[in-house]
Design a protein around this motif. Sequence first.
Motif, PDB file in Angstrom:
ATOM      1  N   VAL A  65      43.825  58.681 -47.524  1.00 59.57           N
ATOM      2  CA  VAL A  65      42.414  60.196 -47.901  1.00 59.57           C
ATOM      3  C   VAL A  65      42.111  60.085 -46.290  1.00 59.57           C
ATOM      4  O   VAL A  65      41.226  59.317 -46.344  1.00 59.57           O
ATOM      5  N   GLY A  66      42.027  60.679 -45.066  1.00 59.56           N
ATOM      6  CA  GLY A  66      41.356  60.993 -44.463  1.00 59.56           C
ATOM      7  C   GLY A  66      40.450  62.458 -44.307  1.00 59.56           C
ATOM      8  O   GLY A  66      40.362  62.925 -45.315  1.00 59.56           O
ATOM      9  N   LYS A  67      39.528  62.805 -43.205  1.00 62.78           N
ATOM     10  CA  LYS A  67      38.824  64.227 -43.024  1.00 62.78           C
ATOM     11  C   LYS A  67      39.649  64.926 -43.407  1.00 62.78           C
ATOM     12  O   LYS A  67      39.854  66.337 -43.687  1.00 62.78           O
ATOM     13  N   ARG A  68      40.755  64.894 -42.344  1.00 61.87           N
ATOM     14  CA  ARG A  68      41.822  66.519 -42.323  1.00 61.87           C
ATOM     15  C   ARG A  68      43.594  65.807 -42.469  1.00 61.87           C
ATOM     16  O   ARG A  68      43.797  67.119 -42.937  1.00 61.87           O
ATOM     17  N   ASP A  69      43.701  64.845 -43.243  1.00 59.91           N
ATOM     18  CA  ASP A  69      44.840  64.682 -44.001  1.00 59.91           C
ATOM     19  C   ASP A  69      44.864  63.594 -44.679  1.00 59.91           C
ATOM     20  O   ASP A  69      44.387  62.939 -45.398  1.00 59.91           O
ATOM     21  N   LEU A  70      46.016  63.333 -45.486  1.00 65.40           N
ATOM     22  CA  LEU A  70      46.060  63.201 -46.756  1.00 65.40           C
ATOM     23  C   LEU A  70      47.695  62.240 -46.586  1.00 65.40           C
ATOM     24  O   LEU A  70      48.613  62.726 -46.392  1.00 65.40           O
ATOM     25  N   THR A  71      47.904  61.333 -47.358  1.00 68.37           N
ATOM     26  CA  THR A  71      49.164  60.662 -47.241  1.00 68.37           C
ATOM     27  C   THR A  71      49.742  60.658 -49.133  1.00 68.37           C
ATOM     28  O   THR A  71      49.011  60.238 -49.547  1.00 68.37           O
ATOM     29  N   LEU A  72      50.523  61.364 -49.364  1.00 69.60           N
ATOM     30  CA  LEU A  72      50.896  60.806 -50.858  1.00 69.60           C
ATOM     31  C   LEU A  72      52.607  60.480 -50.661  1.00 69.60           C
ATOM     32  O   LEU A  72      53.242  60.790 -50.539  1.00 69.60           O
ATOM     33  N   ASP A  73      51.992  59.408 -51.739  1.00 69.05           N
ATOM     34  CA  ASP A  73      53.656  58.825 -52.627  1.00 69.05           C
ATOM     35  C   ASP A  73      54.331  59.387 -53.431  1.00 69.05           C
ATOM     36  O   ASP A  73      53.630  59.471 -54.903  1.00 69.05           O
ATOM     37  N   VAL A  74      54.763  60.140 -53.333  1.00 66.13           N
ATOM     38  CA  VAL A  74      55.935  60.731 -54.509  1.00 66.13           C
ATOM     39  C   VAL A  74      56.523  60.548 -54.800  1.00 66.13           C
ATOM     40  O   VAL A  74      57.519  58.941 -54.710  1.00 66.13           O
ATOM     41  N   THR A  75      56.443  60.123 -56.241  1.00 67.99           N
ATOM     42  CA  THR A  75      57.066  58.693 -56.578  1.00 67.99           C
ATOM     43  C   THR A  75      58.169  59.372 -58.436  1.00 67.99           C
ATOM     44  O   THR A  75      58.976  58.300 -58.336  1.00 67.99           O
ATOM     45  N   GLU A  76      57.851  60.187 -58.787  1.00 67.98           N
ATOM     46  CA  GLU A  76      59.165  61.306 -60.005  1.00 67.98           C
ATOM     47  C   GLU A  76      59.217  62.364 -59.375  1.00 67.98           C
ATOM     48  O   GLU A  76      57.893  62.985 -59.155  1.00 67.98           O
ATOM     49  N   MET A  77      60.222  63.199 -60.404  1.00 66.03           N
ATOM     50  CA  MET A  77      60.313  64.136 -60.383  1.00 66.03           C
ATOM     51  C   MET A  77      60.153  64.526 -62.450  1.00 66.03           C
ATOM     52  O   MET A  77      59.943  63.807 -63.147  1.00 66.03           O
ATOM     53  N   LEU A  78      59.166  65.527 -62.000  1.00 65.65           N
ATOM     54  CA  LEU A  78      58.505  65.690 -63.463  1.00 65.65           C
ATOM     55  C   LEU A  78      58.979  66.857 -64.190  1.00 65.65           C
ATOM     56  O   LEU A  78      59.094  67.113 -65.373  1.00 65.65           O
ATOM     57  N   ARG A  79      59.762  68.200 -63.283  1.00 61.93           N
ATOM     58  CA  ARG A  79      60.745  68.628 -63.558  1.00 61.93           C
ATOM     59  C   ARG A  79      60.855  69.685 -62.710  1.00 61.93           C
ATOM     60  O   ARG A  79      61.107  69.261 -61.624  1.00 61.93           O
ATOM     61  N   GLU A  80      62.696  70.024 -63.302  1.00 60.36           N
ATOM     62  CA  GLU A  80      63.496  70.508 -62.287  1.00 60.36           C
ATOM     63  C   GLU A  80      62.979  72.091 -62.207  1.00 60.36           C
ATOM     64  O   GLU A  80      62.240  72.488 -62.691  1.00 60.36           O
ATOM     65  N   ARG A  81      64.017  72.702 -61.306  1.00 64.24           N
ATOM     66  CA  ARG A  81      63.161  74.340 -60.475  1.00 64.24           C
ATOM     67  C   ARG A  81      63.884  75.188 -61.560  1.00 64.24           C
ATOM     68  O   ARG A  81      64.781  75.476 -62.573  1.00 64.24           O
ATOM     69  N   GLU A  82      62.620  75.802 -62.522  1.00 66.55           N
ATOM     70  CA  GLU A  82      62.790  77.161 -63.574  1.00 66.55           C
ATOM     71  C   GLU A  82      64.125  77.712 -63.281  1.00 66.55           C
ATOM     72  O   GLU A  82      64.368  77.750 -62.350  1.00 66.55           O
ATOM     73  N   ALA A  83      64.926  78.208 -63.832  1.00 67.76           N
ATOM     74  CA  ALA A  83      65.530  79.271 -64.084  1.00 67.76           C
ATOM     75  C   ALA A  83      64.668  80.955 -64.615  1.00 67.76           C
ATOM     76  O   ALA A  83      64.004  81.589 -65.733  1.00 67.76           O
ATOM     77  N   VAL A  84      65.152  81.345 -63.535  1.00 66.66           N
ATOM     78  CA  VAL A  84      64.311  82.734 -63.121  1.00 66.66           C
ATOM     79  C   VAL A  84      64.707  83.656 -64.000  1.00 66.66           C
ATOM     80  O   VAL A  84      66.031  84.222 -63.524  1.00 66.66           O
ATOM     81  N   PRO A  85      64.170  84.596 -64.846  1.00 64.09           N
ATOM     82  CA  PRO A  85      64.387  85.610 -64.744  1.00 64.09           C
ATOM     83  C   PRO A  85      65.247  86.558 -64.141  1.00 64.09           C
ATOM     84  O   PRO A  85      63.837  86.857 -63.155  1.00 64.09           O
ATOM     85  N   ASP A  86      66.212  87.413 -64.082  1.00 62.32           N
ATOM     86  CA  ASP A  86      66.928  88.338 -63.124  1.00 62.32           C
ATOM     87  C   ASP A  86      65.649  89.649 -62.770  1.00 62.32           C
ATOM     88  O   ASP A  86      66.917  90.875 -63.091  1.00 62.32           O
TER      89      ASP A  86
END
Length: 247
Positions: A65-86
Amino acid sequence: MPATPAWPPQSTPRLFVDQPLAEGPIRIDGPAAHYLVSVMRTKVGDPVKLFDDRTGEWLGIAASVGKRDLTLDVTEMLREREAVPDLWLCAAPLKKGRVDWLAEKACELGVARLVPVVTRRTVVDKPNTERLRAHMIEAAEQCGRTALPEVAEPVKLAALLRDWSPERALFFADETGGVPALEAMRAHNGPAAILIGPEGGFDAEEREAIRAHPAAIGIGLGPRILRADTAAAAAVSLWMAAAGDWR
């Protein structure tokens, strides 16, 4: 024995990232970094939920974590993209503030596509679609959506009707009266759209043109006169309850 706290916590900040997500590091800068670092006080080891409108929602852990940016370590998928009503919301642009509110609520309520429709009484004929998208992103971050609504370019009512697919039901809020909205929506399955006029309503010629379209169904939204933005939220809510993902 105390219960194990949920992970990630419900209070975990949530952020849209406009790039495909996968396991590994990702750098966050700009306004998003300001929000996480200065507003949410994110520290190394803190979780952040990320979604990309492509794959779904992921868990990121702050690695630096810096003053103007940060790095995230993406570790796992929590949910797949939802199906949206048409469901599309086709609405005449409103004054700034009200149209922003309409875009926000359209996203929260589950609309798949927002189409600004220019009519004769439209007050604003060139809405800022980038601003509307920004409001929808903020709403999606707050409400938990993993799929962003599409924001179409403004279209004139005549062109909308001319190019309309007969396979998509067009429920239009008819201030002169129509089938009770919930009754009409329960009777039609499949792709649908809701058409809402401007503050002054459709003029007589426009109303007749809409009624003449084979896909159009005039609906009533109760005994009171509703503002255009209220009518849009009410109609979308009814459709979601009758035919969408509230059932």
